[in-house]
Design a protein around this motif. Structure first.
Motif, mmCIF file in Angstrom:
data_model
loop_
_atom_site.group_PDB
_atom_site.id
_atom_site.type_symbol
_atom_site.label_atom_id
_atom_site.label_comp_id
_atom_site.label_asym_id
_atom_site.label_seq_id
_atom_site.Cartn_x
_atom_site.Cartn_y
_atom_site.Cartn_z
ATOM 1 N N HIS A 294 0.833 -1.207 0.000
ATOM 2 C CA HIS A 294 0.000 0.000 0.000
ATOM 3 C C HIS A 294 0.875 1.268 0.000
ATOM 4 N N ALA B 11 -5.066 -2.439 -1.497
ATOM 5 C CA ALA B 11 -6.347 -2.754 -0.861
ATOM 6 C C ALA B 11 -7.453 -2.127 -1.692
ATOM 7 N N LYS C 222 -10.386 -1.042 -1.087
ATOM 8 C CA LYS C 222 -11.125 0.100 -0.550
ATOM 9 C C LYS C 222 -10.223 1.300 -0.277
ATOM 10 N N ASP C 223 -9.018 1.254 -0.794
ATOM 11 C CA ASP C 223 -8.021 2.303 -0.545
ATOM 12 C C ASP C 223 -8.078 3.391 -1.620
ATOM 13 N N HIS C 224 -9.241 3.578 -2.258
ATOM 14 C CA HIS C 224 -9.310 4.492 -3.407
ATOM 15 C C HIS C 224 -9.005 5.934 -3.028
ATOM 16 N N ARG D 55 -4.751 3.154 -3.871
ATOM 17 C CA ARG D 55 -4.987 1.901 -4.587
ATOM 18 C C ARG D 55 -4.731 2.030 -6.090
ATOM 19 N N ASP E 35 -11.615 -6.291 -0.478
ATOM 20 C CA ASP E 35 -12.583 -5.837 0.517
ATOM 21 C C ASP E 35 -11.942 -5.228 1.755
ATOM 22 N N GLU E 36 -10.720 -4.736 1.635
ATOM 23 C CA GLU E 36 -10.027 -4.157 2.785
ATOM 24 C C GLU E 36 -9.564 -2.738 2.480
ATOM 25 N N ASP E 37 -9.198 -2.036 3.563
ATOM 26 C CA ASP E 37 -8.749 -0.654 3.456
ATOM 27 C C ASP E 37 -7.248 -0.583 3.758
ATOM 28 N N HIS E 38 -6.746 0.621 3.801
ATOM 29 C CA HIS E 38 -5.305 0.887 3.904
ATOM 30 C C HIS E 38 -4.682 0.185 5.118
ATOM 31 N N TYR F 251 -4.759 -2.608 6.509
ATOM 32 C CA TYR F 251 -5.698 -3.309 7.396
ATOM 33 C C TYR F 251 -5.014 -4.365 8.259
#
Length: 332
Positions: free
Chosen positions: A205, A270, A272-274, A278, A304-307, A309
């Motif tokens: 990331h 990830a 969801k890291d838009h 991402r 399905d994860e964020d920065h 995670y």
């Protein structure tokens, strides 16, 4: 960058990058997201990994924490292990190599990858603006590599006795992922001590940004996103600003990615890291393949994860999957 939108008593906030960092008019600094510092351990009760803190440079004063997994060979003194030089995240402005989550992360990597890990405590903005952190982390890699020479400075027996200098990796997460990519670029054009060659790099990331939005990044207010403001705060003199090649390696005039050091790269994202990194992470992966780089590059995404995670709860199934991807990369 200056702001007076908040106060702390009679103090006015002059740089507001909360929740990461706030600088006040009297010069004091708050870093509310700093997690507790933990000491090294003779033996971690979960992983069996040993750790210790060392000074690897006296001028400037630089430190690192070393991690040594439980040795398995009968003649432990001669067992050679992969070396990982690790760069922690924190937006170049906060966090520590000695923070509880980074310590636990390096314990896991040392244990599962069977690697000697050196995590570098680089200096941070605003006390030390960029490119200081890049230079500190390069110095850490050079110090590790210097153990392959006859007379290393501030040598450590864990690295001397157990480091396999044909298997040196660097890696990092978020801003540490950015640092790892930049240190790898430097290793592609500048020799390491003892003729040591970097084998590979991973960047989880990574903090890659630029002067213009792309993908799902916000068009309105882009210059005022935290990602944009952190860079301008941490590196106010950066040539090219947000299109400095250290932040935007795909910027016009940036060095060719074909010069990246090492022969292997893992880069992860990830889904969801838009609002962070991402889309640029995937673009970097594509640009490296298009550059003519001769190495082998892998891209992994957990949709399905964020920065980062995995950093704060390593026991979820998705976190375990990310750890396995990194560990497999280091073990191959």
């Amino acid at each position: 960058m200056a702001s007076s939108t908040g106060t702390n008593g009679d103090k006015v906030i002059v740089h507001n990058l909360l929740p990461h960092i706030a600088v006040y008019s009297d010069g004091t600094i708050d870093r509310p997201r700093n997690l507790p510092i933990v000491p090294p351990q003779e033996e971690d009760p979960v992983t069996g990994v040993s750790s210790k803190d060392i000074v690897f440079s006296n001028d400037p004063y630089l430190t690192a924490r070393l991690f040594l997994p439980k040795l398995t060979q009968t003649n432990d003194q001669n067992q050679k292990l992969t070396i990982l030089v690790y760069f922690h995240g924190g937006g170049f402005t906060f966090e520590s190599a000695y923070a509880i989550h980074h310590h636990a992360y390096c314990n896991l990597l040392a244990s599962q990858a069977n690697a000697v890990v050196a995590t570098i405590e680089h200096r941070k903005a605003p006390e030390y603006y960029l490119p200081t952190a890049y230079n500190d982390c390069w110095a850490g890699l050079c110090w590790v590599a210097s153990h392959a020479t006859q007379n290393p400075i501030n040598s450590d027996p864990w690295i001397t006795n157990h480091g396999d200098f044909n298997r040196i990796f660097i890696g990092g997460d978020s801003s540490g992922g950015n640092i790892s990519l930049n240190v790898a670029m430097r290793a592609g054009v500048e020799a390491l001590p003892g003729g040591v060659k970097l084998l590979g790099t991973y960047a989880n990331h990574p903090y890659i940004w630029g002067a213009k939005p792309m993908g799902k990044e916000p068009v309105i207010g882009f210059e005022e996103t935290l990602q944009s403001r952190i860079w301008k705060f941490a590196y106010p003199s950066a040539p090219g600003g947000l299109d400095n090649p250290m932040l935007n390696p795909m910027a016009s005039g940036a060095p060719s990615l074909a010069t990246l050091g090492g022969s292997r790269l893992l880069i992860t994202a990830a889904g969801k890291d838009h609002l962070l990194f991402r889309d640029r992470t995937e673009r970097y992966y594509e640009a490296l393949k298009e550059s003519g780089w001769k190495g082998e590059v892998e891209f992994f995404e957990e949709k399905d994860e964020d920065h980062v995670y995995y950093m704060f709860d390593p026991n979820t199934e998705n976190a375990k999957r990310l750890y396995k991807v990194v560990v497999d990369f280091l073990r191959r």
